[in-house]
Design an enzyme around this catalytic site. Structure first.
Site, PDB file in Angstrom:
ATOM      1  N   ASN A   1       0.562  -1.375  -0.013  1.00 52.52           N
ATOM      2  CA  ASN A   1       0.213   0.472   0.042  1.00 52.52           C
ATOM      3  C   ASN A   1       1.100   1.620  -0.077  1.00 52.52           C
ATOM      4  O   ASN A   1       0.740   2.559  -0.459  1.00 52.52           O
ATOM      5  CB  ASN A   1      -1.112  -0.054   0.952  1.00 52.52           C
ATOM      6  CG  ASN A   1      -0.357   0.336   2.321  1.00 52.52           C
ATOM      7  OD1 ASN A   1       0.518  -0.080   2.503  1.00 52.52           O
ATOM      8  ND2 ASN A   1      -1.526  -0.213   3.670  1.00 52.52           N
TER       9      ASN A   1
ATOM     10  N   GLU B   1       3.688  -4.303  12.580  1.00 54.82           N
ATOM     11  CA  GLU B   1       2.803  -3.339  11.993  1.00 54.82           C
ATOM     12  C   GLU B   1       1.893  -3.586  10.938  1.00 54.82           C
ATOM     13  O   GLU B   1       2.202  -4.275  10.233  1.00 54.82           O
ATOM     14  CB  GLU B   1       3.471  -1.961  11.744  1.00 54.82           C
ATOM     15  CG  GLU B   1       3.075  -0.695  11.559  1.00 54.82           C
ATOM     16  CD  GLU B   1       1.507  -0.261  10.100  1.00 54.82           C
ATOM     17  OE1 GLU B   1       0.510  -1.362  10.367  1.00 54.82           O
ATOM     18  OE2 GLU B   1       2.622   0.151   9.484  1.00 54.82           O
TER      19      GLU B   1
ATOM     20  N   CYS C   1      -3.361   1.414   6.719  1.00 52.24           N
ATOM     21  CA  CYS C   1      -3.867  -0.103   8.256  1.00 52.24           C
ATOM     22  C   CYS C   1      -4.352   1.539   8.649  1.00 52.24           C
ATOM     23  O   CYS C   1      -5.351   0.889  10.010  1.00 52.24           O
ATOM     24  CB  CYS C   1      -3.139  -0.050   8.590  1.00 52.24           C
ATOM     25  SG  CYS C   1      -1.758  -1.173   7.728  1.00 52.24           S
TER      26      CYS C   1
ATOM     27  N   GLU D   1       7.643   2.502  14.001  1.00 55.38           N
ATOM     28  CA  GLU D   1       8.914   3.500  13.416  1.00 55.38           C
ATOM     29  C   GLU D   1       8.424   4.502  12.897  1.00 55.38           C
ATOM     30  O   GLU D   1       7.694   5.414  13.562  1.00 55.38           O
ATOM     31  CB  GLU D   1       7.894   2.444  11.099  1.00 55.38           C
ATOM     32  CG  GLU D   1       8.160   0.749  12.245  1.00 55.38           C
ATOM     33  CD  GLU D   1       7.914   0.344  11.131  1.00 55.38           C
ATOM     34  OE1 GLU D   1       6.846   0.707   9.820  1.00 55.38           O
ATOM     35  OE2 GLU D   1       7.734  -0.522  10.297  1.00 55.38           O
TER      36      GLU D   1
HETATM   37  C1  SIN Z   1       0.560   2.024   7.195  1.00 59.47           C
HETATM   38  O1  SIN Z   1      -0.592   1.517   6.066  1.00 59.47           O
HETATM   39  O2  SIN Z   1       0.362   0.840   7.379  1.00 59.47           O
HETATM   40  C2  SIN Z   1       0.736   2.177   6.777  1.00 59.47           C
HETATM   41  C3  SIN Z   1      -0.020   4.719   6.968  1.00 59.47           C
HETATM   42  C4  SIN Z   1       0.934   5.726   6.862  1.00 59.47           C
HETATM   43  O3  SIN Z   1       2.416   5.403   7.482  1.00 59.47           O
HETATM   44  O4  SIN Z   1       0.848   6.117   7.575  1.00 59.47           O
END
Ligand code: SIN
Length: 493
Positions: A159, A260, A294, A472
């Site tokens: 993604n 994650e 996510c 992270e």
């Molecule tokens: C993710 O969807 O895992 C990362 C999204 C983000 O860095 O905001």
């Protein structure tokens, strides 16, 4: 249509092991498709166990010297990598959009987002401080050193093909670790381009290795890394079931883990919220990357006193979104990553409607001259959503906003927390006592308060509960790649 970049060198279409661009050992290839047209436009190695082993050999050998490179020199390489990424923002943005499907402006935005992690960890590299501890007895000195964990296996998602690899590899290299990486099978090209730029930035042979593989052969690659005791850490972004499998399979060699994993973010609009700001925040958080992040709100709770007004404003904004291929100027929502993703969205919407939800806008797959592949889905708002519906229990990962009406604070906080996941949560409110109460009560690694755009390289990104562990970005992000070593010297009196 083949993809042409200003710099063709950014399309190596090969594995990178021990400083060499190479085919997979058995010569198999993996097709890369454009989700906007559902057609293949490139191919990369479909690697297997032999390639995974070669990558670990190289990373293990390189660790002996890379760990001793002064942090300042490692930081200089990372800064050059950051500069090269930004200098190639147009090409990389086009590459991301082509293989992942996000609109071009978002693709270029992701390049800047990825670079921000590299720049951040270039600066953090020189701050891996230890401690001097006051000794409890005379003649003793007690110190804490931070040391790189060793070879890191990074498994990255589709993604954010640039940002996720950057925020795993940059802290690893900053800490003095070496890396073996397996990018997502849907989006390998961006990762290879980033590794090419890392090579140009001066990352020495063996320090950063990447092998690409299909969904079918990924277990072959990953199993080699899981079984190899020289791989001391695994960092993974992806689904919770896969994360749990990796955690179990890492147990035999007790690797350090950063996971994650999936989310199921609540987004709460209280009766004292600024409704226009809440709609804006929801649009930003929900429709980023077409709903495929996510941290996208997955369950929207709106107080009954403002429910109808909020839904009206929201529906007007959602209905006005432009869906189309990433390459078309003006597209706000691109195709989903593949047909499987659209099938899941369709299943969630059908299940919600069958269980009594009301469709306000959208609710269908789009297929016409503009949206010429099976991968487009209309931005959708549902109301009357209940906890028993699939869209409440599982991450939809698409442009669907399921709205639930609520009456009281305690009730909505309990509902928001009634999930095994705890990655992100959002709420809009004005009462300052409520803001603190709710922020502290939400079971989530990340909480947005009157804000829908939360991600930043300087902030810790990660979850609790079944959304995983590890962070992270931020100053905490480096720690995940370091061991704490305690030194105690006696006899000094
Ligand atoms: C993710 O969807 O895992 C990362 C999204 C983000 O860095 O905001």
């Amino acid at each position: 249509m083949p993809l042409t970049l200003q710099r063709g060198a950014l399309l190596p279409a090969a594995n990178f092991i021990d400083g060499h661009w190479c085919d997979g050992a058995d010569g198999r290839r993996l097709d890369v498709a454009d989700p906007a047209s559902d057609t293949v436009f490139a191919d990369v190695p479909d690697s297997g166990a032999a390639d995974a082993r070669a990558a670990v050999e190289a990373a293990h050998a390189a660790f002996a010297t890379w760990r001793k490179v002064p942090a300042k020199a490692r930081a200089a390489i990372l800064r050059r990598w950051n500069d090269l990424i930004l200098a190639h923002q147009d090409d990389l943005g086009r590459l991301i959009s082509r293989e992942q499907g996000k609109p071009l402006a978002e693709g270029k935005g992701e390049v800047a987002y990825a670079a921000s992690y590299v720049a951040w960890f270039a600066e953090e590299a020189v701050r891996a401080y230890g401690d001097v501890i006051p000794a409890p007895v005379p003649g003793r000195r007690m110190l804490v050193l931070k040391e790189p964990v060793g070879v890191v296996a990074a498994i990255t998602p589709w993604n954010f093909p640039a940002a996720m690899i950057a925020r795993k590899i940059a802290p690893a290299l900053a800490a003095g670790c070496t890396v073996v990486c397996k990018p997502a099978e849907d989006t390998p090209l961006t990762s290879l381009a980033l590794v090419k730029l890392a090579e140009e930035a001066g990352v020495p042979p063996g320090v950063l290795n990447i092998v690409t593989a299909s969904r079918e052969r990924t277990p072959e690659v990953v199993d080699v890394w899981l079984a190899d005791a020289r791989v001391r850490k695994l960092t993974f972004t992806g689904s919770t079931p896969v994360g749990k499998h990796l955690a179990r399979a890492s147990a035999d060699t007790l690797k350090k883990l950063s996971l994650e994993l999936g989310g199921n973010a609540p987004f709460i609009v209280f009766e004292d919220a600024d409704l226009d700001a809440a709609v804006e925040g929801l649009m930003a958080a929900k429709f980023r990357n077409g709903g495929q992040t996510c941290v996208c709100p997955n369950r929207v709770f709106v107080h009954e006193a403002v429910h109808d007004a909020f839904v009206e404003k929201l529906a007007a904004r959602v209905g006005a979104l432009t869906v189309g291929p990433a390459s078309r100027p003006g597209s706000q929502i691109g195709p989903m990553i593949n047909a499987r993703a659209v099938e899941k969205i369709e299943r969630h919407v059908a299940d919600a409607l069958a269980r009594g939800a009301r469709l306000v806008v959208g609710g269908r797959r789009l297929r016409d001259a503009d949206c010429d592949s099976p991968n487009y889905y209309a931005p959708t708002v549902l109301t009357g959503v209940t906890a028993d519906m699939a869209c409440s229990a599982e991450e939809t990962f698409g442009p669907v906003v399921p709205v639930t009406r609520f009456a009281g604070e305690a009730e909505v906080v309990a509902a928001a927390n009634a999930t095994p996941f705890g990655l992100a949560a959002y709420f809009y409110a004005n009462d300052v006592r409520r803001i603190w109460r709710v922020a502290e009560a939400l079971e989530s690694g990340i909480v947005g308060i009157n804000e829908g755009a939360l991600a930043a390289e300087s902030a810790p990104f990660g979850g609790i509960k079944e959304s995983g562990y590890g962070r992270e970005g931020s100053r905490y992000g480096l720690d995940d790649y370091l061991h704490t070593k305690y030194l105690c010297q006696g006899g000094l009196d």
